[in-house]
Design a protein around this motif. Structure first.
Motif, mmCIF file in Angstrom:
data_model
loop_
_atom_site.group_PDB
_atom_site.id
_atom_site.type_symbol
_atom_site.label_atom_id
_atom_site.label_comp_id
_atom_site.label_asym_id
_atom_site.label_seq_id
_atom_site.Cartn_x
_atom_site.Cartn_y
_atom_site.Cartn_z
ATOM 1 N N ALA A 77 13.815 78.502 49.623
ATOM 2 C CA ALA A 77 14.721 77.565 48.950
ATOM 3 C C ALA A 77 16.030 78.232 48.565
ATOM 4 O O ALA A 77 16.066 79.396 48.179
ATOM 5 C CB ALA A 77 14.043 76.996 47.706
ATOM 6 N N GLY A 78 17.092 77.481 48.669
ATOM 7 C CA GLY A 78 18.428 77.963 48.333
ATOM 8 C C GLY A 78 19.428 76.906 48.751
ATOM 9 O O GLY A 78 19.051 75.769 49.049
ATOM 10 N N GLY A 79 20.678 77.280 48.789
ATOM 11 C CA GLY A 79 21.646 76.297 49.240
ATOM 12 C C GLY A 79 23.064 76.672 48.883
ATOM 13 O O GLY A 79 23.319 77.606 48.117
ATOM 14 N N ALA A 80 23.991 75.916 49.459
ATOM 15 C CA ALA A 80 25.417 76.130 49.243
ATOM 16 C C ALA A 80 26.059 74.811 48.852
ATOM 17 O O ALA A 80 25.617 73.732 49.288
ATOM 18 C CB ALA A 80 26.077 76.678 50.500
ATOM 19 N N ARG A 81 27.090 74.906 48.039
ATOM 20 C CA ARG A 81 27.886 73.730 47.692
ATOM 21 C C ARG A 81 29.352 74.081 47.804
ATOM 22 O O ARG A 81 29.825 75.024 47.167
ATOM 23 C CB ARG A 81 27.586 73.270 46.263
ATOM 24 N N GLY A 82 30.061 73.313 48.609
ATOM 25 C CA GLY A 82 31.512 73.439 48.689
ATOM 26 C C GLY A 82 31.983 74.520 49.640
ATOM 27 O O GLY A 82 31.266 75.466 49.955
ATOM 28 N N THR A 83 33.202 74.335 50.106
ATOM 29 C CA THR A 83 33.866 75.309 50.973
ATOM 30 C C THR A 83 35.262 75.623 50.431
ATOM 31 O O THR A 83 36.173 75.947 51.175
ATOM 32 C CB THR A 83 33.969 74.780 52.413
ATOM 33 N N ASP A 133 40.229 77.512 43.938
ATOM 34 C CA ASP A 133 40.028 76.065 43.820
ATOM 35 C C ASP A 133 38.582 75.677 43.541
ATOM 36 O O ASP A 133 38.259 74.494 43.411
ATOM 37 C CB ASP A 133 40.464 75.371 45.113
ATOM 38 N N GLY A 134 37.689 76.659 43.458
ATOM 39 C CA GLY A 134 36.269 76.368 43.341
ATOM 40 C C GLY A 134 35.912 75.671 42.035
ATOM 41 O O GLY A 134 36.566 75.849 41.007
ATOM 42 N N ASP A 135 34.860 74.878 42.104
ATOM 43 C CA ASP A 135 34.342 74.183 40.936
ATOM 44 C C ASP A 135 33.279 75.065 40.292
ATOM 45 O O ASP A 135 32.251 75.355 40.915
ATOM 46 C CB ASP A 135 33.730 72.847 41.371
ATOM 47 N N PRO A 136 33.479 75.505 39.052
ATOM 48 C CA PRO A 136 32.475 76.357 38.405
ATOM 49 C C PRO A 136 31.082 75.732 38.376
ATOM 50 O O PRO A 136 30.082 76.451 38.397
ATOM 51 C CB PRO A 136 33.035 76.554 36.993
ATOM 52 N N ALA A 137 31.004 74.409 38.348
ATOM 53 C CA ALA A 137 29.687 73.760 38.366
ATOM 54 C C ALA A 137 28.975 74.035 39.687
ATOM 55 O O ALA A 137 27.754 74.245 39.710
ATOM 56 C CB ALA A 137 29.837 72.255 38.136
ATOM 57 N N GLY A 163 33.273 82.000 49.020
ATOM 58 C CA GLY A 163 33.145 82.916 47.897
ATOM 59 C C GLY A 163 31.940 82.666 47.018
ATOM 60 O O GLY A 163 31.210 83.597 46.656
ATOM 61 N N GLY A 164 31.701 81.421 46.643
ATOM 62 C CA GLY A 164 30.574 81.119 45.770
ATOM 63 C C GLY A 164 29.240 81.401 46.431
ATOM 64 O O GLY A 164 28.333 81.970 45.810
ATOM 65 N N TYR A 165 29.111 80.997 47.682
ATOM 66 C CA TYR A 165 27.860 81.225 48.411
ATOM 67 C C TYR A 165 27.699 82.702 48.740
ATOM 68 O O TYR A 165 26.596 83.248 48.631
ATOM 69 C CB TYR A 165 27.860 80.381 49.683
ATOM 70 N N ASN A 166 28.800 83.357 49.120
ATOM 71 C CA ASN A 166 28.748 84.809 49.337
ATOM 72 C C ASN A 166 28.207 85.510 48.093
ATOM 73 O O ASN A 166 27.320 86.363 48.179
ATOM 74 C CB ASN A 166 30.136 85.369 49.638
#
Length: 252
Positions: free
Chosen positions: A75-81, A86-90, A143-146
């Protein structure tokens, strides 16, 4: 094993059942889990791995139904590119909880059960984590997923060292481009963007490819530990280098 409702997780449940494992498939979507149970004969348990109460309930369920020889965390996942600025902290918080904290919660809850299985004569136990090549190489919009997958990977490396001297294998499988029905769609919210990612790529990995490697790692002789398996389609020579169009030898 977690993430069992779709994609790599569901394929892994099938592969492990086919090679003789008793499987407890874990995911949030009870309806998907019911279909998996009907298809494979796996036991299933609906849980949100970002909720401690659900993880505790899972541990209690496993303790009541028999020894636990392996933790397989898909289980895992990514949100947004979005770019970092510009990333959403949520979204970043969700990715950290889903990829890193869920792994830590599971280790804390289930490591005693893995040790008990060894103590009761199993010989060894396994803790296997599916991360990503995104943990190894950063890319724009990732960046967030990395950060989340790198965090999970570092958790795995630390755990392996902390368990040195115990017969518990700690395994990391890091896939590159895998074509599944939901991952990119969930990340982007756009079927068009998902289709564009795979357009013209000959032979992207599919969920069953990763499941085969997971099953191999778990079924290998007990003294063999696959610390880290990085797997990509032939068309993807590096995180940023993806061939589109037919693969063919270069002519002179």
């Amino acid at each position: 094993m977690t993430g069992a409702s779709s994609g790599i997780g569901a394929a892994t449940a099938r592969a492990l059942r086919a090679s003789g494992w008793d499987v407890v498939g874990v995911a949030r979507r009870a309806d998907r889990l019911a279909q998996l149970a009907d298809e494979t004969g796996a036991d299933v348990f609906a849980a949100d791995l970002t909720a401690q109460a659900d993880v505790d309930a899972l541990a209690a369920h496993l303790a009541a139904t028999g020894p636990t020889h392996a933790l397989v965390h898909v289980a895992g996942g990514a949100r947004g590119t979005d770019r970092v600025e510009d990333g959403d902290p949520a979204d970043w918080t969700w990715m950290y909880e889903t990829n890193v904290l869920s792994a830590q919660r599971l280790v804390k809850a289930l490591l005693p059960a893995l040790r008990d299985a060894v103590g009761s004569g199993a010989g060894h136990a396994d803790a296997l984590f599916v991360t990503s090549t995104a943990a190894q190489v950063a890319y724009p919009g990732g960046g967030g997923y990395n950060a989340a997958k790198a965090g999970e990977s570092m958790l795995v490396h630390a755990l392996r060292q902390e368990l040195n001297g115990e017969p518990i294998r700690v395994i990391e499988i890091a896939p590159g481009l895998v074509k599944t029905e939901e991952f990119t769609l969930n990340r982007t919210g756009s079927q068009e963007a998902a289709d564009e990612l795979y357009a013209g790529v000959e032979g992207p990995l599919v969920a069953e490819d990763v499941a085969d490697v997971i099953a191999y790692a778990l079924n290998a002789p007990g003294h063999v530990n696959l610390d880290l398996v990085t797997m990509r389609p032939v068309a993807q020579s590096a995180q940023h280098l993806l061939a589109r169009g037919p693969l063919r030898p270069r002519t002179r």
